[in-house]
Write an enzyme that holds these catalytic residues in place. Structure first.
Site, PDB file in Angstrom:
ATOM      1  N   GLU A  57      62.568  29.467  25.995  1.00  0.00           N
ATOM      2  CA  GLU A  57      63.626  30.271  26.611  1.00  0.00           C
ATOM      3  C   GLU A  57      63.621  31.658  25.988  1.00  0.00           C
ATOM      4  O   GLU A  57      63.300  31.832  24.810  1.00  0.00           O
ATOM      5  CB  GLU A  57      64.993  29.614  26.400  1.00  0.00           C
ATOM      6  CG  GLU A  57      66.136  30.401  27.034  1.00  0.00           C
ATOM      7  CD  GLU A  57      67.467  29.671  27.004  1.00  0.00           C
ATOM      8  OE1 GLU A  57      68.444  30.206  27.572  1.00  0.00           O
ATOM      9  OE2 GLU A  57      67.543  28.577  26.419  1.00  0.00           O
ATOM     10  N   GLU A  66      66.396  18.998  28.132  1.00  0.00           N
ATOM     11  CA  GLU A  66      66.842  19.596  26.874  1.00  0.00           C
ATOM     12  C   GLU A  66      67.328  18.476  25.971  1.00  0.00           C
ATOM     13  O   GLU A  66      68.260  17.751  26.326  1.00  0.00           O
ATOM     14  CB  GLU A  66      67.972  20.616  27.081  1.00  0.00           C
ATOM     15  CG  GLU A  66      67.550  21.926  27.719  1.00  0.00           C
ATOM     16  CD  GLU A  66      68.655  22.975  27.701  1.00  0.00           C
ATOM     17  OE1 GLU A  66      69.449  22.992  26.724  1.00  0.00           O
ATOM     18  OE2 GLU A  66      68.716  23.765  28.645  1.00  0.00           O
ATOM     19  N   TYR A 123      72.290  17.163  22.641  1.00  0.00           N
ATOM     20  CA  TYR A 123      71.975  17.628  21.295  1.00  0.00           C
ATOM     21  C   TYR A 123      72.803  16.815  20.308  1.00  0.00           C
ATOM     22  O   TYR A 123      73.974  16.516  20.567  1.00  0.00           O
ATOM     23  CB  TYR A 123      72.288  19.116  21.152  1.00  0.00           C
ATOM     24  CG  TYR A 123      71.421  19.995  22.018  1.00  0.00           C
ATOM     25  CD1 TYR A 123      70.158  20.372  21.605  1.00  0.00           C
ATOM     26  CD2 TYR A 123      71.876  20.434  23.257  1.00  0.00           C
ATOM     27  CE1 TYR A 123      69.352  21.178  22.410  1.00  0.00           C
ATOM     28  CE2 TYR A 123      71.085  21.242  24.063  1.00  0.00           C
ATOM     29  CZ  TYR A 123      69.824  21.613  23.631  1.00  0.00           C
ATOM     30  OH  TYR A 123      69.032  22.398  24.424  1.00  0.00           O
ATOM     31  N   ASN A 174      70.350  25.775  35.996  1.00  0.00           N
ATOM     32  CA  ASN A 174      70.537  25.233  34.655  1.00  0.00           C
ATOM     33  C   ASN A 174      72.019  25.080  34.341  1.00  0.00           C
ATOM     34  O   ASN A 174      72.800  26.023  34.514  1.00  0.00           O
ATOM     35  CB  ASN A 174      69.921  26.184  33.615  1.00  0.00           C
ATOM     36  CG  ASN A 174      70.193  25.725  32.186  1.00  0.00           C
ATOM     37  OD1 ASN A 174      69.573  24.791  31.708  1.00  0.00           O
ATOM     38  ND2 ASN A 174      71.135  26.371  31.511  1.00  0.00           N
ATOM     39  N   GLU A 175      72.420  23.888  33.941  1.00  0.00           N
ATOM     40  CA  GLU A 175      73.765  23.601  33.415  1.00  0.00           C
ATOM     41  C   GLU A 175      74.870  24.267  34.240  1.00  0.00           C
ATOM     42  O   GLU A 175      75.778  24.902  33.694  1.00  0.00           O
ATOM     43  CB  GLU A 175      73.868  24.029  31.945  1.00  0.00           C
ATOM     44  CG  GLU A 175      72.994  23.187  31.032  1.00  0.00           C
ATOM     45  CD  GLU A 175      73.200  23.476  29.550  1.00  0.00           C
ATOM     46  OE1 GLU A 175      73.964  24.396  29.210  1.00  0.00           O
ATOM     47  OE2 GLU A 175      72.583  22.775  28.717  1.00  0.00           O
TER      48      GLU A 175
END
Length: 499
Positions: A27, A291, A243, A171-172
Site C-alpha cells: 500500500e 488483510e 489484526y 476497500n473497507e
C-alpha cells in the site's frame, strides 16, 4: 510433561493447497513503497529503482500474490497519476494517511515490480471517490490488448497488457474512516454495477466484494448479508480483514488469536451460504482474507514528525515483531490453510516496513523480522492436499476465548510427502506431541525447524538481523509410524516427511 496426540491420514482431505494463501500487500502507506520496495539511488537499486535486496527477500518469503495500491489509500486514488513519464505525474494529498503522494511509483512500476518478484498482482479499485467508469478505464488500460485509447496509451508507455485477473471492488467501505464510506446497500449496488460492467470486458475476472473491516464492526454479519444479496452472482469472493495484538498484555489470549480467525472465517462462510440458499444459487462464495497480521496500535511508530504536517513517506506503524508475534503469525497461517476449502486468497499486510515481515532503512540494510520465518517456511513446504487433523491436546485458559487447545496443527500431503505445521500456544511449558503418521506411509524425516527463544520478546534489528531465526528442531523423531516432538512453550514448528 503434558502430552498431545494427533493423527495424519491422507484420506482426510480438506482441499488443495491454494498458492494464493501466501499473498502479501503493498500500500502507498508510510515506507512500504518509498524506501521499502522502491528506492532509486540505493546501493542495490536496479534500473527501475527497485531495491534488489527487498526483491530477493520477497522471493525467499515465498509470496504468491500482492494486493495493491491499498488499503485505505485506494479510496482516494487516481490510477492515472501513476502511469506515463514520471516528470508529468502530479503530487497529491493522501487523505488516508495524511501524507503527500509523489506518484513516482505507480501502476506501471508496480506491474514491472511484480514481474521481477515473480508474483501475481491483485488490483484494488477506488469505489470511494470514483465508480463504474473509472474502474472500466483502469481495466481497459491494464488488460485490453490494443486498438483503444487507453490500451494504446499503455503501449505508448512501453507496456504489454498486464493481464490482471484478481480485483478488489474497493476497500473497507463499511468503515467511517474510509473516504466514500457507504451503507451496505449503497456499496452493494455500486459493487454489483461495477462487477457487471467489468465482466462485459473480461468475463473471466475474479472479483472480491468488501466484507466487514473486522468481526468487531457493528454491522458485521448484516454487512456481509446485505452486500452479497446485491453482488452474489457477480463476485467470486468476499473479503475479511483482521489484526491481532497484545497491547493489553493478555498473552494467553493473544497466542490463541487463531481461534478468532477460525470463527471469523466460519461466520462469513455461514452468512454467504445463507444468502446463496436465499437466492437458490448453487454457487459458493470464497473468502479473500486480504488483510491479516499482528498489529500493535499502542507501540507503533506512527510518524517521523508532527501529525499535522504533510510529509512524503513518513514512518507509519513500523512494528518491531518478536518471537511471540512470529508464533501467532504461524498459527494464523495454520488457520488459513485449515480453511482452504473456502479461503481462496490471503494477504499478509504489509510486505515492507509497515507492520511487515521485511524491514529496511533508507540507504541502508534490509532484514527479516521474526514473523518472516513461519511464513517463508509454510509457503515453501505446504503442497498437495490440506489434511484435517484431529487433536487431543491439553488446554490453555484465556480471557477472550475460554479454554483452547494448547497445541494447534495442520498438515499437507503431496505424493508421498507430508508437511506438518504445529504450535504450542501455552506459555507455561513444553508439550510432548505424538503424531500417528503410519497411514501416510512416510519413513524419512527430511526437515524439522522451530521458531522459539528462551526470551519470547526477542527481536531482530538492522544491527542484529539474525537474532531470531528458524533453528533445527532437534527433538523431532520418526520411528515405527510415529513422529514425536517436544514443543517448547510459545513455539512454532514445521516438519517435512517422505516415503
Amino acid at each position: 510433561m503434558p502430552s498431545a496426540t494427533l493423527t495424519i491420514d491422507p484420506a482426510f482431505t480438506i482441499a488443495p493447497v491454494n498458492r494464493r494463501t501466501f499473498g502479501t500487500f503493498v500500500e502507498h502507506m508510510g515506507r512500504c513503497v518509498y524506501t521499502g520496495i522502491y528506492e532509486p539511488g540505493h546501493a542495490t537499486a536496479d534500473e527501475d529503482g527497485f531495491r534488489k535486496d527487498v526483491l530477493e527477500l520477497t522471493r525467499e518469503l515465498g509470496v504468491s500474490v500482492v494486493r495493491y495500491p491499498g488499503g485505505n489509500f485506494v479510496s482516494g486514488y487516481r490510477w492515472e497519476d501513476g502511469v506515463g513519464p514520471r516528470a508529468d505525474r502530479p503530487r497529491r494529498l493522501d487523505l488516508a494517511w495524511h501524507s503527500v503522494e509523489t506518484n513516482e511509483f505507480g501502476l506501471d512500476e508496480f506491474s514491472r515490480w511484480c514481474a521481477k518478484a515473480g508474483v501475481e498482482p491483485m488490483m484494488a479499485i477506488n469505489l470511494g471517490t470514483r465508480g463504474v467508469q473509472e474502474a472500466l478505464d483502469l481495466l481497459e488500460y491494464t488488460n485490453h490488448p490494443g486498438g483503444t485509447a487507453l490500451s494504446d496509451l499503455r503501449e505508448q508507455h512501453g507496456a504489454s497488457p498486464y493481464g490482471i485477473k484478481l480485483w478488489c471492488l474497493g476497500n473497507e467501505m463499511d468503515g467511517p474512516w474510509q473516504i466514500g464510506h457507504k451503507t451496505p446497500t449503497e456499496y452493494g449496488r455500486l459493487a454489483a454495477e461495477t462487477a457487471r460492467a467489468m465482466r462485459m470486458i473480461a468475463p473471466d475476472l475474479q472479483l472480491v466484494a468488501c466484507g466487514s473491516s473486522s468481526s468487531k464492526m457493528p454491522l458485521f454479519g448484516t454487512w456481509e448479508r446485505d452486500v452479497l444479496r446485491e453482488t452474489y452472482e457477480f463476485v467470486d469472493h468476499i473479503s475479511c480483514h483482521a489484526y491481532y495484538g497484545n497491547d493489553d498484555g493478555d498473552t494467553a489470549s493473544f497466542l490463541a488469536s487463531a481461534v478468532d480467525m477460525d470463527h471469523f472465517i466460519e461466520a462469513v462462510v455461514a452468512t454467504a451460504d445463507h444468502v446463496g440458499a436465499e437466492l437458490k444459487s448453487s454457487k459458493k462464495i470464497g473468502i479473500s482474507f486480504d488483510e491479516w497480521n499482528v498489529w500493535y496500535g499502542e507501540r507503533s511508530r506512527r510518524t517521523d514528525g508532527p501529525g499535522d504536517q504533510w510529509e512524503v513517506a513518513p514512518r507509519r506503524i513500523e512494528d518491531e515483531y518478536n518471537v511471540t508475534d512470529a508464533v501467532v503469525v504461524g498459527n494464523l497461517l495454520i488457520s488459513l490453510l485449515r480453511h482452504s476449502d473456502r479461503v481462496g486468497v490471503a494477504c499478509l499486510a504489509q510486505l515492507a516496513n509497515v507492520i511487515a515481515p521485511i524491514m529496511t532503512e533508507p540507504g541502508g540494510a534490509a532484514w527479516r523480522q521474526p514473523t518472516f520465518h513461519p511464513f517463508a517456511i509454510t509457503s515453501r513446504l505446504a503442497a498437495g492436499q490440506v489434511l484435517r487433523i484431529e487433536t487431543d491436546s491439553p488446554t490453555v485458559s484465556t480471557a477472550r476465548y475460554g479454554d483452547v487447545p494448547a497445541v494447534d496443527a495442520v498438515a499437507t500431503y503431496d505424493e508421498g510427502r507430508v508437511a506438518l505445521f504445529a504450535v504450542n500456544r501455552s506459555s507455561e511449558g513444553p508439550v510432548e506431541v505424538t503424531i500417528d503418521v503410519s497411514r501416510a506411509g512416510v519413513t524419512t524425516l527430511d526437515e524439522a525447524v522451530i521458531v522459539h527463544d528462551e526470551d519470547p520478546n526477542a527481536t531482530n534489528t538492522a544491527e542484529r538481523p539474525d537474532r531470531v531465526t528458524a533453528q533445527p528442531f532437534e527433538s523431532a523423531r520418526l520411528a515405527d509410524g510415529k513422529l514425536t516432538l517436544t514443543l517448547p512453550a510459545i513455539s512454532w514448528a514445521a516438519v517435512s516427511l517422505s516415503e
